[in-house]
Design an enzyme around this catalytic site. Sequence first.
Site, PDB file in Angstrom:
ATOM      1  N   LYS A  82      26.632 -66.467   2.896  1.00 61.87           N
ATOM      2  CA  LYS A  82      26.795 -68.865   3.272  1.00 61.87           C
ATOM      3  C   LYS A  82      25.681 -68.975   2.612  1.00 61.87           C
ATOM      4  O   LYS A  82      24.492 -68.395   2.460  1.00 61.87           O
ATOM      5  CB  LYS A  82      26.803 -68.571   4.456  1.00 61.87           C
ATOM      6  CG  LYS A  82      27.721 -69.983   5.566  1.00 61.87           C
ATOM      7  CD  LYS A  82      27.074 -69.882   6.657  1.00 61.87           C
ATOM      8  CE  LYS A  82      27.846 -71.403   6.665  1.00 61.87           C
ATOM      9  NZ  LYS A  82      27.418 -71.200   8.269  1.00 61.87           N
ATOM     10  N   SER A 171      31.539 -72.737  10.345  1.00 59.92           N
ATOM     11  CA  SER A 171      31.080 -73.618   8.911  1.00 59.92           C
ATOM     12  C   SER A 171      31.135 -72.798   8.031  1.00 59.92           C
ATOM     13  O   SER A 171      31.671 -73.162   6.721  1.00 59.92           O
ATOM     14  CB  SER A 171      30.193 -74.122   8.948  1.00 59.92           C
ATOM     15  OG  SER A 171      28.997 -74.020   9.644  1.00 59.92           O
ATOM     16  N   SER A 195      30.062 -71.703  14.714  1.00 58.64           N
ATOM     17  CA  SER A 195      30.518 -71.393  12.917  1.00 58.64           C
ATOM     18  C   SER A 195      30.584 -69.590  12.266  1.00 58.64           C
ATOM     19  O   SER A 195      30.942 -70.128  10.820  1.00 58.64           O
ATOM     20  CB  SER A 195      28.867 -72.045  12.658  1.00 58.64           C
ATOM     21  OG  SER A 195      29.230 -73.192  12.560  1.00 58.64           O
TER      22      SER A 195
END
Lengths: 315, 500
Positions: A82, A171, A195
Amino acid sequence: RSGRSPRRVSKALREGRVSATDLCRKCLQRIRETHYLNAYISVTEELAMQQAERRRKLRLLRGYTFMWEPRGILDGVPFSVKDNFCTQGVETTCASLMLKGYTPPFNATVVQKLLDQGAVLLGKTNLDEFAMGSGSTDSSFGPVRNPWSEAVTGGRSSTELGSDWAIAGGSSGGSAAAVASLSCYLSLGSDTGGSTRNPGALCGVVALKPTYGVLSRHGLIPLVNSMDVPGILTRRVCDAAIVLDILRGPDERDSTTVPSPALDCALTEELDLTRITVGIPQVTDWFQDAGQEVVVSSALAGTAGGLPSDLFPWR
Amino acid sequence: MRLLIHMKSSLVGLEVHAQINSTSKLFSGSQVSFSSPPNSRVSYFDASLPGTLPVLNRRCVEAAVMTGLALNCTINMKSLFDRKHYFYADMPAGYQITQQRLPIAVSGLLIYSHLGGPKRNQVISKSIRIKQIQLEQDSGKSLHDEHQSQTLIDLNRAGVGLMELVMEPDMSCGEEAAAAVRELQLILQALGTCQGNMSEGQLRVDANVSVHRPGEPLGVRTEVKNINSIRHLARAIDHEIQRQMELLEQGGVVQNETRAFDQKTGLTIPMRDKEGLQDYRFMPEPNLPPLLLYVSGRVPAGLDPSQVVLVDRVKALLPELPGVRRERLVEEYGILPEHSYTLVNEDGLADYFETVVKATKAEPRKVIGWVVKELLSNLNQQNLKVNQSLVAARALAELLDLLETGHVSSTAAKVVFQELWKNPEKGAEKIIQEQNLGLMSDAATLQIICQKVVESHPEEVDIPKNVIVLNKLMGQVQKETKGRADPVQVRAILQELTSS
């Protein structure tokens, strides 16, 4: 197909049935094919091929050097991270214009641990800006689309998605979409209030949120310092367990880490469905308020219908 | 004294920031060093690169504990770290990590003394209550380039460990504050926890000053900053007290503001207003767990010893503090308290004195005069420190031995000392030889000289057994003999001559 599991592909790599560079190339090709998902912010093609080439060369030496051992079970296995994890020499944006062009001079501890295993970094995945979001819809680089979108929107061409698509969750949506669309074998996300778990659920992959303090946050650009943890996304539970064991451990650069015991279990890859128990929350007022009671109930009934009925006393 | 005229009392409190003497910074491994090339001692954390985290420096914790113990504080076995937020270019993180809620040490006492009394030779002891000592980060440095309208930032100092000492307003004038800070400086230097150099910014002092009529509520206080020496501290405080008193006399109102001390004019001037009262948005520092200290024998099992600070071990390492040293010098050597005060006050002077005493046969009470008068005045004249003295302790010891054994008179010895100062490579003996300063003790020679002096001062001789006359005559003899005459013999001879 070399299998969807890092464990399987790792075996294949070790046995020479597939080379690290072939694998890397295939994954990069897959990323290109699924670019419309917008799962990646940066794809580190050159770097990945270099790493893969290095792993391949070392494996070739294996025949001549008795001493050589693979770095670890993830040696040569492609992964993504990420874009809120610092990666040395690779742009790290947190999906924000504020950090556009920012290249950290160091690797996050968890990223370094994977690289130390010999794993190959394919690129940085998309997210909600600074991890603040639960849909991966608020990125400065555009939203992430769920690879299963067509299942929701109803049968479109799988090579392009128009304006009708489903969210990947967030996220860590980019990480979940990357793993679900088979462009990498595992991905690191982050979890503060779901997330990693929520995009994992929406994209149909395994998502693990480790206990706070078990994994180091050094190099993870923070959202909430006292709640953030690095998250693990894979396609199988046993793979998540392997990665957790590799990544856990106190880090002197992160004062909030604590020692944790080694995982004392070996998870099987094959699941004997006759021995599982599934827990489901009772359909509550919450579903009713959202007007979703019927949808939820029928989805559960449909799933239960696919399993041996005596296993699943669904009312 | 203005205090009496205005019938007002003044209150002075100090906020001291002492830079911890450690190899690396408080929360990162970059080096602490004065005057390195700009931005050459900056770690990723100091530059506040995203994703970096603070890691507490053990040495800084020990320094704070040691300082707290030396200042009679209660050490908090558990203390916490907080973030204090404000924006300034030399603080890239946008917040400073400090200890606002629960600092490492509280409720201490700084005992200091200063020379007072009518002759300024009385050692007067006073004390200031210390509210707390907290660990916190230093900021970087801003250099304002007026010509090019830019500000240059040097982060070498960003993140260096500081001990903030907050003191209660137990002082009332600049002199007290100066003496207190001097004592604090000596204590910190003895501990080795801070080098205490104010001009290098290792010790920074801000003064809070207010005035009020006795019996009435306390007045509004102002903060005075930009003080970089103890002398300026006294001046700044006294000026501010006076300024406030005059202002009130004229019917004005004292503003709660920050004022900068201008050392050229000796005045305090208001600093540029910083948007009124700041909201620092204090919050617990989430990346640092509570700081726990332990005592030997009560450390929980399984803790890595390198992660444990034992308060009793730190206490055992406390060196001899200045106050204790002063008393010991008086007791051990029988010198006056005011001399002991001077010895401890000057860096290295007490060591010098003790070295001389151990190396010479002369009594300490004789040595002390030489050290606090001859040596010190020479050093002060040339603005030298004790370790730059041109006459080494051994050399002085030699000279004093010669004085003791009667090779030279006390007057001549002073001359020898000055010669030694100019030519340190020559020994005392050599100088005495070369300049013929040896004690003149031959009775016959002395008799002749005394006779000569008496004969040339007939008017004085008429007044018999007058001590003043005798001293004057002795002075003449010494002048004749260039201070070499043995004073005991001369006195006897002159007495004989004048009484007849």
